[in-house]
Write an enzyme that holds these catalytic residues in place. Structure first.
Site, PDB file in Angstrom:
ATOM      1  N   TYR A 130     -23.635   0.384 -68.646  1.00 16.25           N
ATOM      2  CA  TYR A 130     -24.584   1.211 -67.898  1.00 16.25           C
ATOM      3  C   TYR A 130     -23.828   2.330 -67.199  1.00 16.25           C
ATOM      4  O   TYR A 130     -22.782   2.092 -66.561  1.00 16.25           O
ATOM      5  CB  TYR A 130     -25.327   0.361 -66.843  1.00 16.25           C
ATOM      6  CG  TYR A 130     -26.277   1.182 -66.006  1.00 16.25           C
ATOM      7  CD1 TYR A 130     -27.602   1.322 -66.360  1.00 16.25           C
ATOM      8  CD2 TYR A 130     -25.817   1.858 -64.864  1.00 16.25           C
ATOM      9  CE1 TYR A 130     -28.471   2.103 -65.611  1.00 16.25           C
ATOM     10  CE2 TYR A 130     -26.669   2.644 -64.114  1.00 16.25           C
ATOM     11  CZ  TYR A 130     -27.989   2.762 -64.492  1.00 16.25           C
ATOM     12  OH  TYR A 130     -28.843   3.543 -63.759  1.00 16.25           O
ATOM     13  N   GLU A 157     -29.282   8.930 -66.426  1.00 16.81           N
ATOM     14  CA  GLU A 157     -28.947   7.548 -66.751  1.00 16.81           C
ATOM     15  C   GLU A 157     -28.679   7.407 -68.249  1.00 16.81           C
ATOM     16  O   GLU A 157     -29.458   7.899 -69.061  1.00 16.81           O
ATOM     17  CB  GLU A 157     -30.149   6.690 -66.350  1.00 16.81           C
ATOM     18  CG  GLU A 157     -29.935   5.219 -66.436  1.00 16.81           C
ATOM     19  CD  GLU A 157     -31.192   4.483 -65.952  1.00 16.81           C
ATOM     20  OE1 GLU A 157     -31.227   4.102 -64.778  1.00 16.81           O
ATOM     21  OE2 GLU A 157     -32.111   4.288 -66.759  1.00 16.81           O
TER      22      GLU A 157
END
Ligand code: GDP
Ligand code: MN
Length: 389
Positions: A109, A197
């Site tokens: 992530y 993101e």
């Protein structure tokens, strides 16, 4: 303002982030053609909606043949995809992204947000990327890395390498991850983002890192200077009432209660929502009609609030400074004449020309419920709700 995954990937590609080859399809034939042109043996079919968690809702599927690409596209387009982020009604899928599939070794992530407490862009990263990152953040916050960026210096190389090492990268991948962080940071800063993101940032079988999913959210107040971003706006993904309201210069946000609110000033609108909640009511919306609310604006405010079928009562709360209560009152009477308004309306007027405003409402003959102050207004609107339902 949110944009779609395929748009975010296009943007990030321009900054040098490795993303899979792919294109967006609007129907089954498109999808098959794109898959054939991309070549290979496996493709990913991805529903393009402004909500995450698609993998969990069946909005991301790996196809092993052109027939499967067609089948998944057919299933997705036109359906209402329900994911953990959409609510029970789901989101209508109007296009899918077709990409070459890749074999994933591990998912990471990588995100950036503006941390309001430190007033800095902050990198958030984790070695536990993929579909359960929210779960990891809750149950195992130590596995989430945070690093604030000094705005005077920018994201420094040493910070990127430190984050990459903590994410568990080694060798050449440290440099590769650092390059992606720099690119994401530049895109974030150049385009006035609030969030960027990449999840998953995948370590794939050729040994390189690739952004398999990407999401960005931009500051609506900066769009005036970001024409290229504004062009990416998809009105179908936004609440139609909110879009209409912004066209009329009204600040409207839809909520899920049943007490409609028409208020001047954002602070007063917040206080009004609090007062309604305090009296066990649930606001149906936030609506700030702004400073110089003309009768047209008041009329538009009613029209937009009443488009929400859940609205059972309306509280009009005006504290007139620049506004004038008599003009607001005229706007209210006009709205009652023009529109078929059946729900009870509680009105609280205060400030400039209040002594002229109240008589206008009384003389109109419409059944306005007058309130003396905010608490009285909230009490009355919740009581009217009980009568209305
Ligand atoms: P989200 O659920 O809305 O965040 O959608 P993602 O694009 O992140 O996809 C969900 C999951 O699908 C990812 O975490 C991956 O595990 C998987 N996935 C996405 N792209 C590929 C791909 O190219 N190949 C393979 N094998 N899996 C993929
Ligand atoms: Mn994802």
């Amino acid at each position: 303002m949110n944009i779609h995954e395929y748009q975010t990937k296009e943007l990030l590609r321009g900054y040098g982030v490795a993303v899979p080859e792919g294109r967006v399809a609007h129907n089954v034939d498109n999808a098959a053609t794109i898959a054939e042109e991309l070549g290979g043996e496996r493709w990913v079919v991805k529903a393009q909606i402004h909500a995450g968690g698609r993998g969990k809702g069946g909005g991301v599927k790996v196809a092993s043949s052109i027939d499967e690409v067609k089948q998944f596209t057919d299933e997705m387009i036109g359906s209402h995809l329900v994911t953990p982020q959409t609510g029970a009604e789901g989101r209508l899928v109007q296009r899918v992204l077709i990409e070459q599939a890749c074999a994933i070794n591990k998912e990471f992530y990588l995100g950036m947000v503006i941390d309001r407490a430190t007033q800095r862009i902050t990198v958030i990263a984790s070695a536990s990327g993929g579909m359960n990152i929210e779960e990891v953040a809750k149950t195992d916050p130590d596995r989430v890395i945070r690093e604030a960026v000094d705005p005077a210096i920018g994201l420094a190389g040493f910070q990127c390498r430190k984050i990459a090492a903590r994410m568990g990268f080694a060798g050449k991948q440290i440099g590769e991850a650092a390059k992606i962080m720099q690119a994401l940071y530049r895109a974030f800063r150049d385009k006035d983002a609030l969030l960027a993101e990449i999840n998953p940032l995948a370590d794939i079988d050729d040994g390189h890192l690739m952004a398999l999913d990407a999401k960005m959210n931009f500051d609506g107040n900066a769009l005036y200077r970001r024409k290229d971003i504004t062009e990416l706006r998809d009105f179908d993904e936004e609440d139609s009432k909110e879009v209409e309201a912004s066209g009329h210069g009204l600040n409207y946000i839809a909520l899920d209660g049943n007490v409609g609110c028409i208020v001047n000033g954002a602070g007063l609108a917040m206080a009004t929502m609090d007062a309604i909640s305090f009296h066990n009511g649930k606001p149906a919306n936030f609506l700030d009609v702004g400073g110089g609310a003309s009768p047209e604006k008041v009329g538009n405010a009613f029209r937009i609030v009443l488009q929400d079928p859940n609205v059972k009562t309306i509280l009009v709360n005006i504290f007139a400074g620049i506004n004038r209560c008599d003009w607001i009152a005229e706007g209210l009477v006009q709205a009652m004449r023009d529109q078929d308004i059946k729900v009870p309306i509680v009105v609280r007027l205060a400030g400039t020309n209040v002594e002229k405003g109240a008589p206008i409402l009384e003389a109109s003959g419409f059944p306005f419920i007058m309130a003396d102050n905010l608490d009285d207004a909230a009490t009355k609107v919740v009581a009217a709700l009980e009568g209305a339902t």
